[in-house]
Design a protein around this motif. Structure first.
Motif, PDB file in Angstrom:
ATOM      1  N   ALA A 224       1.159  -4.246   5.177  1.00 51.36           N
ATOM      2  CA  ALA A 224      -0.140  -4.374   5.834  1.00 51.36           C
ATOM      3  C   ALA A 224      -1.017  -5.406   5.138  1.00 51.36           C
ATOM      4  O   ALA A 224      -1.699  -6.205   5.792  1.00 51.36           O
ATOM      5  CB  ALA A 224      -0.847  -3.017   5.864  1.00 51.36           C
ATOM      6  N   VAL A 225      -0.979  -5.422   3.808  1.00 50.46           N
ATOM      7  CA  VAL A 225      -1.830  -6.342   3.046  1.00 50.46           C
ATOM      8  C   VAL A 225      -1.373  -7.788   3.240  1.00 50.46           C
ATOM      9  O   VAL A 225      -2.196  -8.706   3.313  1.00 50.46           O
ATOM     10  CB  VAL A 225      -1.820  -5.961   1.552  1.00 50.46           C
ATOM     11  CG1 VAL A 225      -2.506  -7.031   0.714  1.00 50.46           C
ATOM     12  CG2 VAL A 225      -2.507  -4.614   1.344  1.00 50.46           C
ATOM     13  N   LEU A 226      -0.052  -8.005   3.317  1.00 52.22           N
ATOM     14  CA  LEU A 226       0.455  -9.364   3.490  1.00 52.22           C
ATOM     15  C   LEU A 226       0.053  -9.967   4.830  1.00 52.22           C
ATOM     16  O   LEU A 226       0.106 -11.199   5.005  1.00 52.22           O
ATOM     17  CB  LEU A 226       1.983  -9.373   3.348  1.00 52.22           C
ATOM     18  CG  LEU A 226       2.518  -9.083   1.934  1.00 52.22           C
ATOM     19  CD1 LEU A 226       4.031  -9.060   1.932  1.00 52.22           C
ATOM     20  CD2 LEU A 226       1.987 -10.122   0.936  1.00 52.22           C
ATOM     21  N   ARG A 227      -0.358  -9.123   5.776  1.00 51.82           N
ATOM     22  CA  ARG A 227      -0.815  -9.633   7.066  1.00 51.82           C
ATOM     23  C   ARG A 227      -2.305  -9.987   7.047  1.00 51.82           C
ATOM     24  O   ARG A 227      -2.821 -10.555   8.022  1.00 51.82           O
ATOM     25  CB  ARG A 227      -0.551  -8.591   8.163  1.00 51.82           C
ATOM     26  CG  ARG A 227       0.922  -8.396   8.474  1.00 51.82           C
ATOM     27  CD  ARG A 227       1.113  -7.687   9.809  1.00 51.82           C
ATOM     28  NE  ARG A 227       0.611  -6.319   9.769  1.00 51.82           N
ATOM     29  CZ  ARG A 227       1.375  -5.263   9.513  1.00 51.82           C
ATOM     30  NH1 ARG A 227       2.673  -5.426   9.260  1.00 51.82           N
ATOM     31  NH2 ARG A 227       0.856  -4.048   9.501  1.00 51.82           N
ATOM     32  N   VAL A 228      -2.990  -9.648   5.935  1.00 53.57           N
ATOM     33  CA  VAL A 228      -4.409  -9.992   5.823  1.00 53.57           C
ATOM     34  C   VAL A 228      -4.527 -11.495   5.585  1.00 53.57           C
ATOM     35  O   VAL A 228      -3.922 -12.036   4.655  1.00 53.57           O
ATOM     36  CB  VAL A 228      -5.063  -9.215   4.655  1.00 53.57           C
ATOM     37  CG1 VAL A 228      -6.505  -9.643   4.468  1.00 53.57           C
ATOM     38  CG2 VAL A 228      -4.987  -7.712   4.916  1.00 53.57           C
TER      39      VAL A 228
END
Length: 296
Positions: A224-228
């Motif tokens: 999820a964070v890598l999609r930020v």
């Protein structure tokens, strides 16, 4: 106690970490300092969370029980360790040995379940923030804490009952600093296959299931964070979880290496040193992790 030609041991001699007087001085000072900082720091965190209405939210719910368990966990180990250093060895009756072992295992397993609950909390907050307040509501958080306590104490009680049925008729000297499971099993003259089987099956499940929840939670968080799109946003999330990840890695890395292994591979010297990390050092790191978490 002697019965016929068979000697039945009713107490054990804990030799501690070292017999060198110079090492004992700095070990005593170091462990006492870490113990006082841990108890004082966790007490402050508990008081701050209960005394500040702004912290009465799900995000901080698990900090208070985790701090309470850490105080209990380190209080089971360190005072006995300090007394052992002062006396240069400590004789422990079998009943007292089992009592300390029971609470050590119970609080240790409770710690692992609460760390898993915090990982799940992080997952919901980061991956599903719109439903966070409904998913991690106070009732559900309380049930997670109660379940952690129940499972941990049932697991510890099972170990303790099986240990109480063993016989000890040989040496009673243990080169260790507290009442641990593996060193006692090594001294038994009874068949310990049931105890070892329990450690591999039920013990592995109790230790590894929270660990798997943590792994899955952080894999989902990482995705999820890598999609930020914002680099600053990614850094903020990873920094908030970083201290928790560090504690989990050290906690499970040390405990699995000692307890999820055949008894024949256990080494009092090597594994005893590793034990110091998760009984004294890691509670200190968890306190720092919680302190950082309350600031973010």
């Amino acid at each position: 106690m002697t019965r016929g030609n068979e000697i039945h041991i009713t107490e054990f001699l804990l030799l501690g970490l070292t017999s060198d007087p110079r090492k004992q001085v700095w070990l005593f000072a170091s462990f006492l300092a870490m113990y006082l900082v841990n108890v004082a720091g966790n007490s402050v965190i508990i008081a701050a969370i209960w005394g500040n209405a702004r912290l009465h939210i799900p995000m901080y719910f698990f900090f208070s029980p985790l701090s309470s368990v850490d105080i209990c966990f380190i209080s089971i180990i360190v005072p006995s360790l300090l007394a052992n250093i002062l006396r240069k060895g400590k004789r422990v009756p079998f009943a007292e040995f089992l009592t300390q072992m029971y609470f050590f295992v119970a609080f240790g397993i409770t710690d692992s379940f609460l760390l898993a609950a915090m990982a799940i909390d992080h997952y919901v907050a980061i991956c599903n923030p719109l439903h966070y307040t409904t998913t991690m509501n106070p009732r559900r958080c309380l049930m997670l804490v109660i379940t952690s306590w129940l499972v941990s104490h049932l697991h510890s009680l099972t170990h303790t009952i099986l240990m109480a049925r063993l016989s000890f008729c040989g040496p009673n000297i243990i080169h260790h600093f507290f009442c641990d499971v593996q060193p006692l099993l090594m001294l038994s003259c009874s068949d310990t296959s049931v105890n070892e089987l329990l450690a591999f099956t039920e013990g592995s499940f109790v230790i590894m299931s929270p660990f798997l929840f943590i792994i899955v939670s952080y894999v989902c968080i990482t995705r999820a964070v890598l999609r930020v799109p914002s680099g600053r946003g990614r850094f903020k999330v990873f920094s908030a979880c970083g201290s928790h990840i560090t504690v989990v890695t050290l906690y499970y890395g040390t405990s699995i290496s000692v307890y999820i292994c055949p008894l024949s591979t256990y080494s009092v010297t090597k594994d005893g040193e590793v034990t110091v990390i998760y009984t004294v050092v890691i509670p200190m790191l968890k306190f720092l992790s919680i302190a950082l978490g309350t600031r973010t």
